[in-house]
Scaffold this active site. Structure first.
Site, PDB file in Angstrom:
ATOM      1  CE  LYS A   1      21.969 -35.641  -8.066  1.00 11.22           C
ATOM      2  NZ  LYS A   1      21.609 -35.415  -9.493  1.00 11.22           N
TER       3      LYS A   1
ATOM      4  CG  HIS B   1     -14.925 -54.644  -4.173  1.00 11.49           C
ATOM      5  ND1 HIS B   1     -16.166 -55.230  -4.082  1.00 11.49           N
ATOM      6  CD2 HIS B   1     -14.082 -55.615  -4.593  1.00 11.49           C
ATOM      7  CE1 HIS B   1     -16.076 -56.507  -4.417  1.00 11.49           C
ATOM      8  NE2 HIS B   1     -14.819 -56.771  -4.731  1.00 11.49           N
TER       9      HIS B   1
ATOM     10  N   GLY C   1      16.743 -37.556 -10.207  1.00  9.18           N
ATOM     11  CA  GLY C   1      16.192 -38.104  -8.977  1.00  9.18           C
ATOM     12  C   GLY C   1      15.219 -39.240  -9.189  1.00  9.18           C
ATOM     13  NE  ARG C   2      11.387 -36.997 -13.795  1.00  7.40           N
ATOM     14  CZ  ARG C   2      11.976 -35.806 -13.704  1.00  7.40           C
ATOM     15  NH1 ARG C   2      12.401 -35.359 -12.537  1.00  7.40           N
ATOM     16  NH2 ARG C   2      12.137 -35.040 -14.776  1.00  7.40           N
TER      17      ARG C   2
ATOM     18  CD  GLU D   1      10.676 -30.988   1.172  1.00  5.58           C
ATOM     19  OE1 GLU D   1       9.749 -30.549   0.473  1.00  5.58           O
ATOM     20  OE2 GLU D   1      11.877 -30.951   0.819  1.00  5.58           O
TER      21      GLU D   1
ATOM     22  CD  GLU E   1       9.840 -34.486 -10.049  1.00  5.81           C
ATOM     23  OE1 GLU E   1       9.245 -34.140  -9.008  1.00  5.81           O
ATOM     24  OE2 GLU E   1      10.945 -35.067 -10.044  1.00  5.81           O
TER      25      GLU E   1
ATOM     26  CE  LYS F   1      12.533 -29.431  -3.912  1.00  8.71           C
ATOM     27  NZ  LYS F   1      13.788 -30.103  -4.321  1.00  8.71           N
TER      28      LYS F   1
END
Length: 551
Positions: A206, A384, A267-268, A212, A353, A512
């Site tokens: 955005k 398993h 964002g999510r 990153e 979050e 951050k």
């Protein structure tokens, strides 16, 4: 609004819990032959069976009373209306507008946002059809065969789970890759297997400043220019999903290849926006719109269905029941569908979050548990791996089990085996195995009395482990859209109950900021009085390992 733990419905639930906490689900099923009918709900072809939960009709009614006392309906209506329910950032949370297929006006600060939404959708359709149809080609004339999405968090997890889940609908010859980790290995390993002439990079940020994402983006650009020796071709191979046109232009992206989204899109919750561009390129715009249709159908179900039949509300309130009364610390998501293997990762961000908060809307510290730890894997693999803990461990772990009735890959009856495991595991978790049942089983094996006495305690299963079963016909874009929206609304409802803001993430921002400070320290090979002795010790040890006597 009253404090949660002082609400009348909360206190009633506390009293009810004391009565029911040791009741076994075996007894509940024995007492009500119609329990499945009583405790199941449907939306379209999605069935939620929540009968294997430690509840009675009284429990359920009290949970719904809590939802009403906490004003879930009012908060829900405010969200859909575009009210600034994200109170710490003073803005709406309007991901529902992105999939508003009715196209009814949605107002934000007196402006109908639907024309903006529709404009970006039209831009996504035009661009994707040019790429998929071969009209947009690489600088050398080659078809685009590999889409590489560079983003992180919501700009990665949502589109990634959809592209994985919808692989049967992908255009033949089109591949999609996701780069998120700042670890250079992530990008390097993808670039080993693609050609620059046929790659299209999507930079999803955005602000166009996410550390990153931008480090990966600049590394990808450098690789592209070094291999092609063609700086001018960057504009043909890089597009951006961003609001920062100036930064994107500096990078080399043309303005017509920038796709906008807005600050009322968290964002999510953003896969429904232009962040979904890799989905559109991989599946086509028609399939993406089918997914929007499914999400919109779930939105309408959530918005208009009475709480008692409302699937997101039911899931949310059952989660409250276990989190806050049974002290369950986690919640598992078990999908018996290989295409949904990335779903737990997406739901981890969505849930943890959103509701991993200690401060309520009034700025006060809460005195009750909020968001659970979300985890999971695909069945039958996880049977398993960690199912031993689910069956006989000491920690309560409520779980959602999910499966399609029909598979897209019918091989030798394997889906029937998968279904048998799905049905068996939820039954086993509910029923358990009594001492008498275990004894009878061992006796049929012809063991000695001494051996039976030795083995018997290990063969007993407590049972009474709660699960929800979610079943649908086939996994397709519409159904996937509905499932993802279902979980979004579940998380929202729980945030309302806990009186927290599910739409900010200041903890993420704090980390951050600290990382930026430490990065500056690493550049000068120094330490800082701002850091604790552990952090400084680790930094010094890194210097020794990395630089040795040079340091």
């Amino acid at each position: 609004m009253s404090k949660l733990t002082e609400m009348k419905s909360w206190k009633a639930l506390e009293q009810h819990f004391e009565v029911i906490q040791n009741t076994h689900m075996r007894a509940l099923f024995a007492a009500d032959p119609q329990r499945f009918t009583t405790f199941s709900a449907e939306m379209g072809d999605i069935l939620l069976d929540y009968s294997k939960n430690r509840i009675t009709s009284e429990s359920f009614d009290l949970l719904m009373a809590l939802a009403r006392e906490a004003d879930v309906e009012g908060w829900r209506d405010n969200m859909f209306a575009g009210e600034p329910i994200n109170i710490s950032e003073y803005r709406p949370a309007l991901h529902t507008a992105l999939r508003n297929r009715s196209n009814k006006p949605v107002m934000v600060d007196g402006e109908n946002v639907m024309p903006k939404v529709n404009r970006v959708l039209a831009q996504m359709r035009y661009f994707s059809e040019r790429v998929r149809g071969g009209h947009w080609r690489g600088y050398s004339g080659e078809l685009i065969t590999d889409v590489i999405n560079i983003g992180i968090g919501g700009s990665d997890l949502g589109p990634h789970v959809v592209c994985d889940a919808m692989k049967p609908f992908a255009q033949r010859g089109m591949n999609v890759h996701f780069v998120s980790n700042v670890d250079p290995t992530h990008l390097t390993e993808i670039l080993k297997f693609v050609k620059p002439e046929s790659c299209l990079f999507i930079i999803s940020s955005k602000s166009f400043t996410t550390q990153e994402t931008m480090m990966n983006a600049h590394s990808a650009r450098e690789w592209f220019v070094n291999v092609t020796n063609n700086e001018s071709a960057v504009a043909r191979h890089f597009v951006a999903v961003t609001t920062n046109k100036e930064k994107a232009t500096e990078f080399g992206v043309l303005s017509e290849n920038m796709f906008e989204f807005w600050d009322w899109v968290g964002g999510r919750y953003s896969l429904w926006s232009a962040i979904g561009l890799p989905i559109v390129l991989y599946l086509g715009m028609d399939r993406f719109e089918e997914m929007l249709d499914g999400a919109h159908a779930m939105d309408m179900h959530f918005k208009s269905t009475p709480l008692e039949r409302n699937i997101p509300v039911i899931l949310a309130m059952l989660g409250i029941w276990y989190n806050n009364f049974f002290d369950a610390q986690s919640h598992a998501v078990i999908s018996y569908n290989q295409y949904l293997r990335r779903l737990p990762a997406h739901l981890q961000q969505l849930d943890m979050e959103s509701n991993g908060k200690t401060i309520n809307r009034q700025g006060e510290r809460v005195d009750y548990l909020t968001g659970p730890i979300i985890w999971g894997e695909t069945g039958s693999n996880c049977q398993h791996a960690f199912f031993q803990l689910l069956h006989q461990g000491t920690k309560p772990v409520p779980a959602d089990f999910m499966i399609p009735a029909r598979t897209r890959n019918p091989l030798r009856g394997q889906h029937r085996v998968l279904l048998a495991n799905f049905f068996a595991q939820t039954q086993a978790l509910m029923k358990g195995k009594t001492e008498a049942e275990a004894l009878a089983e061992l006796q049929t094996e012809g063991l000695s009395a001494e051996k039976i006495a030795e083995v018997l305690p290990h063969k007993i299963f407590e049972g009474n482990k709660p699960t929800n079963s979610i079943m649908f016909d086939k996994l397709d874009p519409r159904t996937l859209g509905a499932i993802l929206a279902m979980y979004e609304h579940k998380v929202f409802v729980q945030g309302v109950i806990w009186n927290i803001n599910s739409f900010d993430q200041w903890g993420v921002e704090y980390g951050k900021k600290l990382a930026g400070h430490i990065h500056d320290t690493l550049l000068t090979r120094s330490v800082s009085d701002d850091y604790d002795s552990s952090t400084n010790g680790l930094i010094q040890h890194y210097y020794q390992l990395r630089f040795g006597d040079e340091n």
